[in-house]
Design a protein around this motif. Sequence first.
Motif, PDB file in Angstrom:
ATOM      1  N   HIS A  27     -11.901   4.594  36.975  1.00 38.18           N
ATOM      2  CA  HIS A  27     -11.456   3.236  37.278  1.00 38.18           C
ATOM      3  C   HIS A  27     -12.492   2.302  36.646  1.00 38.18           C
ATOM      4  O   HIS A  27     -13.549   2.033  37.225  1.00 38.18           O
ATOM      5  CB  HIS A  27     -11.371   3.012  38.798  1.00 38.18           C
ATOM      6  CG  HIS A  27     -11.031   1.603  39.169  1.00 38.18           C
ATOM      7  ND1 HIS A  27      -9.793   1.046  38.923  1.00 38.18           N
ATOM      8  CD2 HIS A  27     -11.777   0.631  39.743  1.00 38.18           C
ATOM      9  CE1 HIS A  27      -9.792  -0.208  39.347  1.00 38.18           C
ATOM     10  NE2 HIS A  27     -10.990  -0.482  39.842  1.00 38.18           N
ATOM     11  N   TRP A  28     -12.204   1.839  35.431  1.00 40.55           N
ATOM     12  CA  TRP A  28     -13.164   1.053  34.664  1.00 40.55           C
ATOM     13  C   TRP A  28     -13.094  -0.418  35.045  1.00 40.55           C
ATOM     14  O   TRP A  28     -12.022  -1.008  35.101  1.00 40.55           O
ATOM     15  CB  TRP A  28     -12.898   1.202  33.169  1.00 40.55           C
ATOM     16  CG  TRP A  28     -13.071   2.588  32.673  1.00 40.55           C
ATOM     17  CD1 TRP A  28     -12.094   3.442  32.261  1.00 40.55           C
ATOM     18  CD2 TRP A  28     -14.301   3.304  32.541  1.00 40.55           C
ATOM     19  NE1 TRP A  28     -12.647   4.630  31.878  1.00 40.55           N
ATOM     20  CE2 TRP A  28     -13.998   4.583  32.042  1.00 40.55           C
ATOM     21  CE3 TRP A  28     -15.633   2.998  32.804  1.00 40.55           C
ATOM     22  CZ2 TRP A  28     -14.969   5.540  31.787  1.00 40.55           C
ATOM     23  CZ3 TRP A  28     -16.598   3.943  32.558  1.00 40.55           C
ATOM     24  CH2 TRP A  28     -16.265   5.198  32.057  1.00 40.55           C
ATOM     25  N   LYS A  29     -14.259  -1.010  35.296  1.00 43.07           N
ATOM     26  CA  LYS A  29     -14.363  -2.439  35.570  1.00 43.07           C
ATOM     27  C   LYS A  29     -15.292  -3.069  34.539  1.00 43.07           C
ATOM     28  O   LYS A  29     -16.395  -2.575  34.326  1.00 43.07           O
ATOM     29  CB  LYS A  29     -14.930  -2.683  36.970  1.00 43.07           C
ATOM     30  CG  LYS A  29     -13.936  -2.345  38.072  1.00 43.07           C
ATOM     31  CD  LYS A  29     -14.475  -2.707  39.427  1.00 43.07           C
ATOM     32  CE  LYS A  29     -14.318  -4.179  39.662  1.00 43.07           C
ATOM     33  NZ  LYS A  29     -14.691  -4.591  41.021  1.00 43.07           N
ATOM     34  N   PRO A  30     -14.845  -4.157  33.892  1.00 37.34           N
ATOM     35  CA  PRO A  30     -15.727  -4.840  32.941  1.00 37.34           C
ATOM     36  C   PRO A  30     -16.882  -5.501  33.678  1.00 37.34           C
ATOM     37  O   PRO A  30     -16.692  -6.124  34.713  1.00 37.34           O
ATOM     38  CB  PRO A  30     -14.814  -5.880  32.289  1.00 37.34           C
ATOM     39  CG  PRO A  30     -13.663  -6.043  33.218  1.00 37.34           C
ATOM     40  CD  PRO A  30     -13.540  -4.791  34.014  1.00 37.34           C
ATOM     41  N   LYS A  31     -18.072  -5.331  33.161  1.00 42.92           N
ATOM     42  CA  LYS A  31     -19.276  -5.833  33.829  1.00 42.92           C
ATOM     43  C   LYS A  31     -20.108  -6.733  32.924  1.00 42.92           C
ATOM     44  O   LYS A  31     -21.271  -6.956  33.187  1.00 42.92           O
ATOM     45  CB  LYS A  31     -20.139  -4.664  34.327  1.00 42.92           C
ATOM     46  CG  LYS A  31     -19.449  -3.751  35.319  1.00 42.92           C
ATOM     47  CD  LYS A  31     -19.007  -4.479  36.563  1.00 42.92           C
ATOM     48  CE  LYS A  31     -20.174  -4.758  37.452  1.00 42.92           C
ATOM     49  NZ  LYS A  31     -19.790  -5.317  38.738  1.00 42.92           N
ATOM     50  N   GLY A  32     -19.539  -7.250  31.867  1.00 42.21           N
ATOM     51  CA  GLY A  32     -20.282  -8.143  30.991  1.00 42.21           C
ATOM     52  C   GLY A  32     -20.490  -7.540  29.620  1.00 42.21           C
ATOM     53  O   GLY A  32     -19.926  -6.504  29.279  1.00 42.21           O
ATOM     54  N   GLY A  33     -21.311  -8.190  28.855  1.00 46.03           N
ATOM     55  CA  GLY A  33     -21.556  -7.741  27.496  1.00 46.03           C
ATOM     56  C   GLY A  33     -22.823  -6.914  27.371  1.00 46.03           C
ATOM     57  O   GLY A  33     -23.696  -6.944  28.239  1.00 46.03           O
TER      58      GLY A  33
END
Length: 99
Positions: A27-33
């Motif tokens: 379950h991938w969550k974007p966390k920034g660059g």
Amino acid sequence: MKNTVLVHTQYFENYNVGPEGFGTTPHWKPKGGHTFSIEMDADILFYCDDAPAVFQKMLDEQSSIAEKFEYIDHEIQWQEPTPLGTEDQFINHMQAVQA
């Protein structure tokens, strides 16, 4: 001549984790660059037919069950960045702009 190439990515964390470790379906969550760098001859990059695909393959090697990186963009640093100012200067200008 070697240049620094900055590879800009979207960083993801796998949130499918429990007491037993990671689950079978991530379950991938974007966390920034996140930015990577590579020293290389810029001419190699200019003659590459699909640099984004090559960079993504390299990013896949940096990824794991816990985190992954997706290519966004890259840039060649032709020179060292020029300092823009100080934190105090920024605060002074910020206050002037917000006044």
